[in-house]
Structures are given as C-alpha cells and as structure tokens.
Design an enzyme around this catalytic site. Sequence first.
Site, PDB file in Angstrom:
ATOM      1  N   THR A  30       6.706  95.053  12.579  1.00 44.46           N
ATOM      2  CA  THR A  30       8.078  94.841  11.951  1.00 44.46           C
ATOM      3  C   THR A  30       9.054  96.458  11.784  1.00 44.46           C
ATOM      4  O   THR A  30       8.339  96.813  11.386  1.00 44.46           O
ATOM      5  CB  THR A  30       8.493  93.884  11.413  1.00 44.46           C
ATOM      6  OG1 THR A  30       8.038  92.671  12.272  1.00 44.46           O
ATOM      7  CG2 THR A  30       9.559  93.692  11.694  1.00 44.46           C
ATOM      8  N   THR A  69       8.497  92.782   6.167  1.00 47.14           N
ATOM      9  CA  THR A  69       8.087  92.270   7.392  1.00 47.14           C
ATOM     10  C   THR A  69       6.664  92.047   6.857  1.00 47.14           C
ATOM     11  O   THR A  69       6.148  91.660   5.719  1.00 47.14           O
ATOM     12  CB  THR A  69       7.160  93.799   7.614  1.00 47.14           C
ATOM     13  OG1 THR A  69       6.408  94.091   9.111  1.00 47.14           O
ATOM     14  CG2 THR A  69       6.885  94.615   6.657  1.00 47.14           C
TER      15      THR A  69
END
Length: 327
Positions: free
Chosen positions: A193, A244
Amino acid sequence: MQQCIIKIIPLFYFCFQVLLAQPSQNFGIVIHGGAGYATPESMKGVETEYLKVMQTAIDTGYAILEKGGSAVNAVEAAIKIMEDSPLFNAGKGSVFTNIGTIEMDASIMDGSGLKAGAVANIRRIKNPISAAKMVMDKTPHVLIIGKGAENLWVAQGNNLTDTSYFYDKERFEQWQKSKQSEKDKINSKKHGTVGAAALDKNGNLAAGTSTGGMMNKMPGRVGDSPIIGAGTYANNQTCAVSCTGHGEFFIKHAVAYNINALMMYKNLSLETAATQVIQKELKEVGGTGGIIAIDKTGNISMEFNTPSMFRGYKLSNGKNEVLIFKK
Ligand code: ASP
C-alpha cells in the site's frame, strides 16, 4: 524617558503580533510504499528501482510544499507517483482478489477543519487518491464506494480507465503462486500500500493512503486504507498519519486516530504514541504493519513491526532519506 517607554510598548506589541502571525517555518513530507517482509536478498536487482520511485514521489510532494503549496496537494501528488508505478500495491500495481478482480481503496484527510474524503471498491479510476480528494472537495460525504464513486468521477468531467490498465503480469504471477501455496487465504504478507503525510508552510497537516488491498481478499472486502481514523487521519492540532498493514487489525484498533488521540489526550509525543500503538497494542494481538506520520512541528515517525517498510521523507531542515529495511 516615560514618553519613550510609552511609545515603545505599542511597537513591541506590534512585533509580537507579527511573530505570532508568521506561518510555521518547518515543513516536510513523509511517505510509505507498504510494510512487509522484504529482505536484502529478495530485493536484489530491484531495490534501486523502488528507491528511485519513492524519491521521485518525495521530491514531487516536497516541491509543492517548498513553493508554498498545500499539504493536501503535496500528499495527492506524491501518492499519484506511486499509484502510477507497477511496483506498489496501489493504482497500476494493485493486487488481485481471490476471483482475479482488482478493487482499489483510497482516502485523504485535510487536518485543517478535519475535511476528509474516501473511495472504496473502485475498479476503473487510474488514481484512486484523486477520487478520494474529489469526494472531500465536491461532496458533503466522506466515503463513496464502487459504481457510485465511478459515476461521480465521470460526472465531474473525468475519464474512466479500462480495467486492463491495472493488470500487471508480475502481480498476476504472484497471485497465481500465492493461490497455490496458500489455498485461497488472504495473503497478509503481501503488503505494498502507498501513503503520504505532509506539513505545509502554513502549518496545515494532511495525510492520504491508497491500496489494492490484500492479495486474495474476498471480492467486496474493504480494509483500513479508506477508513478515516483507521488507515488515515490528520488533525492540525496533533499529526497526520497514513497506515499500512493487515487492515482488519488497523480498523479494530483505529490506528491512525489512536495515535492522534494519545497525543491529544495524553500529551504523548508522536514517536511515543506511534511506538505504543504499533509495537505494543498491535503486536500483542498479531497485527502486522506500520505507519508514517508527521506532527504539527515537523517531527516524523516511521514505525513498523514487520521486517521491512518502504519509506522515506524530506524535511525543510535538509534531511532526506529513503529506506526499506530496519536501520
Ligand atoms: N492495509 C491494507 C489493507 O488491509 C493493505 C496494506 O497496507 O498492505 O487493505
């Protein structure tokens, strides 16, 4: 003498007011490209490429801040660079669901006035972070999903992108492999991410996050990235955070808001708050991942409990680093 003092007092008062009105001198940006399990061996031959894209993202965001641009614009610009790269699990490099579709989520938050926007489960928008910004700027809502978000994107004069654009051969092969070895389990080890947090010259904070989610996720599954308070949070009084990691844990522990709350109510520093949430609270329950954050005075944190986190920053004090492994 007395008259002289009387004349000087208003002058002092004026100077004091001018000093108070000065915009914050510190500014900077911090980014991540996902927390995970990269090792120097697994990154051999590709490490330079990752570092290069991250540095470009940082430089792009920083240039906006340097010219006096807003933290929100810097965050969006930095994230777009990583979304356009197939190396990261967002935009172009998004991972596959367990039926082979690509479903993306993103969010952005402006710490001045707590404005926020997010999209989830979108399939045909090239830069999900810009769609999240559209929700923030153009609607009275915070989160719009699926077709609703795509229709709004078109209504705002933007084009949809064919789903074939998001297909990346390497990602597809990764997915095939993970399907065989993990028998349809969501892959909590394939992170990637992207996110950014920035402080601008006017003292405004912003954060944003964009993701393809977790590999092999169920269609329709939404993680923490588009959830304000879980994957993203920004408040001018405290800090801006992008997360993340294994999204389900980040939602349950409201990680981004949690860090802001520890600063706000317990007066903890950013680093202490981030360490407490990532290394204690999440670790105790097996929640893997990390955060990047910047506070209202320009201190940063890049805390993670996985072996690696793609990350970097550039600050107005001249400091600039891009890293993958633990220091
Ligand atoms: N947090 C993301 C999600 O759960 C995944 C990641 O950060 O790698 O969707």
